[in-house]
Design a protein around this motif. Structure first.
Motif, PDB file in Angstrom:
ATOM      1  N   GLU A   3      13.223  -1.221   4.463  1.00  0.00           N
ATOM      2  CA  GLU A   3      13.107  -2.428   5.299  1.00  0.00           C
ATOM      3  C   GLU A   3      11.984  -3.331   4.837  1.00  0.00           C
ATOM      4  O   GLU A   3      12.142  -4.523   4.768  1.00  0.00           O
ATOM      5  N   ARG A   4      10.841  -2.660   4.505  1.00  0.00           N
ATOM      6  CA  ARG A   4       9.715  -3.492   3.997  1.00  0.00           C
ATOM      7  C   ARG A   4      10.058  -4.115   2.663  1.00  0.00           C
ATOM      8  O   ARG A   4       9.706  -5.270   2.369  1.00  0.00           O
ATOM      9  N   SER A  16       0.818  -1.227   0.000  1.00  0.00           N
ATOM     10  CA  SER A  16       0.000   0.000   0.000  1.00  0.00           C
ATOM     11  C   SER A  16       0.849   1.273   0.000  1.00  0.00           C
ATOM     12  O   SER A  16       0.447   2.310  -0.479  1.00  0.00           O
ATOM     13  N   GLY A  17       2.087   1.173   0.512  1.00  0.00           N
ATOM     14  CA  GLY A  17       2.941   2.355   0.560  1.00  0.00           C
ATOM     15  C   GLY A  17       3.983   2.392  -0.507  1.00  0.00           C
ATOM     16  O   GLY A  17       4.879   3.222  -0.483  1.00  0.00           O
ATOM     17  N   PHE A  18       3.923   1.408  -1.452  1.00  0.00           N
ATOM     18  CA  PHE A  18       4.950   1.273  -2.492  1.00  0.00           C
ATOM     19  C   PHE A  18       4.464   1.974  -3.744  1.00  0.00           C
ATOM     20  O   PHE A  18       3.467   1.596  -4.334  1.00  0.00           O
ATOM     21  N   ALA A  36      12.795 -11.102   0.334  1.00  0.00           N
ATOM     22  CA  ALA A  36      13.220 -12.348   0.995  1.00  0.00           C
ATOM     23  C   ALA A  36      12.109 -13.368   1.046  1.00  0.00           C
ATOM     24  O   ALA A  36      12.311 -14.560   0.829  1.00  0.00           O
ATOM     25  N   GLU A  37      10.897 -12.913   1.319  1.00  0.00           N
ATOM     26  CA  GLU A  37       9.749 -13.845   1.400  1.00  0.00           C
ATOM     27  C   GLU A  37       9.432 -14.450   0.041  1.00  0.00           C
ATOM     28  O   GLU A  37       9.192 -15.641  -0.092  1.00  0.00           O
ATOM     29  N   ASP A  38       9.465 -13.654  -1.025  1.00  0.00           N
ATOM     30  CA  ASP A  38       9.162 -14.172  -2.372  1.00  0.00           C
ATOM     31  C   ASP A  38      10.253 -15.136  -2.849  1.00  0.00           C
ATOM     32  O   ASP A  38       9.998 -16.134  -3.504  1.00  0.00           O
ATOM     33  N   ALA A  39      11.486 -14.801  -2.504  1.00  0.00           N
ATOM     34  CA  ALA A  39      12.572 -15.694  -2.918  1.00  0.00           C
ATOM     35  C   ALA A  39      12.431 -17.064  -2.293  1.00  0.00           C
ATOM     36  O   ALA A  39      12.689 -18.088  -2.911  1.00  0.00           O
ATOM     37  N   GLY A  53      10.552   9.952   1.327  1.00  0.00           N
ATOM     38  CA  GLY A  53      11.426   9.845   2.485  1.00  0.00           C
ATOM     39  C   GLY A  53      10.877   8.957   3.559  1.00  0.00           C
ATOM     40  O   GLY A  53      11.121   9.197   4.739  1.00  0.00           O
ATOM     41  N   ASP A  54      10.101   7.900   3.116  1.00  0.00           N
ATOM     42  CA  ASP A  54       9.503   6.967   4.079  1.00  0.00           C
ATOM     43  C   ASP A  54      10.633   6.166   4.704  1.00  0.00           C
ATOM     44  O   ASP A  54      11.349   5.417   4.010  1.00  0.00           O
TER      45      ASP A  54
END
Length: 318
Positions: free
Chosen positions: A26-27, A10-12, A33-36, A20-21
């Motif tokens: 980090e997200r 939602s913030g991408f 990492a999760e998709d890999a 400047g988020d």
């Protein structure tokens, strides 16, 4: 994308970095990492592959061993089919019939054909008489004798019980139109012989002789004195023989005798030995008074019989 993805992204946006988020990077790393992990292929099952490989090698080894055993055993059969020389032998298998006939090979018949047996040489069938004629004459003669005996005489048997040892035209004092005689010896009753006279296709007489009439001190050669009608003309023809005259002499021999000679009318003839019998024949062109002179020899050539020393055999004709 599902709700979780919507919430994670939602913030991408294209302007997220410029906003400047502080949690954007980090997200982003967490998502990558999760998709890999999600698309990473499962580990290779080395243990299962190795187990299957060992099993397959064992199976192939067993098959190879069986093939090798077959190859070791094969030359034995191949040797037999190749004819024993290691090369391509003659084809010995029978051709299979293609017309539906039985494939069973019949055994040769051992049944004896009807009628008498042949003599050992064609030279015993004389004057153009065929074996068929001689056999028919013998059969006719025996049938007539059996029908007329009414049990008074010995049972002479049938033609198939005999072997023909001589057949010749009737000549001299016995001559008749189309006449001949046949000498048969029984293979059922040892030592029995018959002389059948045939005139115009019909039996005209028969004489018999047996080994029972042989002298007790008989030697290895026994001429048949009771068959004298074969080598002499009737007493009524004394001094007036009808010539030429076909004569014959028969008798028995022991196995030790390998040669018999018969001299008659100035000529010597070598007899035929036929299953324990001797047979000699010739033609006289002059009248004689001396009986046939018979000699027997063994395998070494030694004289074992001389009719001149046989008290039962006449030296002169009556």
């Amino acid at each position: 994308m599902n709700g979780a993805e919507d919430e994670r992204t939602s913030g991408f946006g294209t302007d997220g970095a410029r906003d400047g988020d502080p949690g954007f990077e980090e997200r982003m790393r967490a998502l990558l990492a999760e998709d890999a992990y999600t698309i990473r292929p499962s580990p290779v099952p080395y243990t299962e592959i190795r187990r299957r490989g060992v099993s397959e090698r064992r199976r192939r080894a067993a098959v190879t061993g069986a093939v090798l055993m077959s190859l070791v055993a094969l030359p034995v059969g191949a040797y037999a089919l190749a004819g024993g020389d290691g090369g391509r032998g003659a084809r010995t298998a029978a051709v299979e019939p293609s017309d539906g006939m039985s494939r069973t090979t019949p055994a040769p018949s051992s049944a004896k054909a009807s009628g008498p047996n042949h003599p050992v040489s064609e030279g015993q069938l004389l004057d153009g008489i065929t074996f068929a004629e001689a056999a028919a004459g013998l059969e006719t003669c025996l049938t007539a004798e059996g029908a007329g005996s009414s049990g008074r005489g010995p049972d002479l048997g049938k033609a198939e019980d005999y072997r023909i040892i001589l057949a010749a035209k009737s000549t001299g004092g016995r001559a008749t139109r189309d006449g001949f005689h046949v000498v048969g010896v029984s293979e059922r009753l040892a030592g029995l012989r018959v002389v059948c006279d045939i005139e115009d296709g019909e039996p005209s007489g028969i004489s018999t002789g047996t080994r029972d009439s042989d002298p007790p001190d008989a030697g290895p050669v026994v001429p048949d004195v009771n068959a004298s009608e074969l080598f002499r003309q009737p007493l009524a023809a004394k001094g007036d023989w009808q010539l030429p005259f076909r004569w014959g002499v028969v008798g028995t021999v022991e196995p030790s005798v390998t040669e018999v000679s018969v001299s008659y009318g100035g000529a010597t003839h070598r007899a035929v030995l036929d299953h324990g019998w001797f047979v000699a024949s010739g033609v006289l062109d002059r009248q004689v008074t001396a009986a046939p002179h018979i000699k027997g020899y063994d395998d070494a050539g030694d004289l074992v019989y001389d009719s001149d020393e046989d008290t039962y055999w006449p030296r002169m004709l009556p």
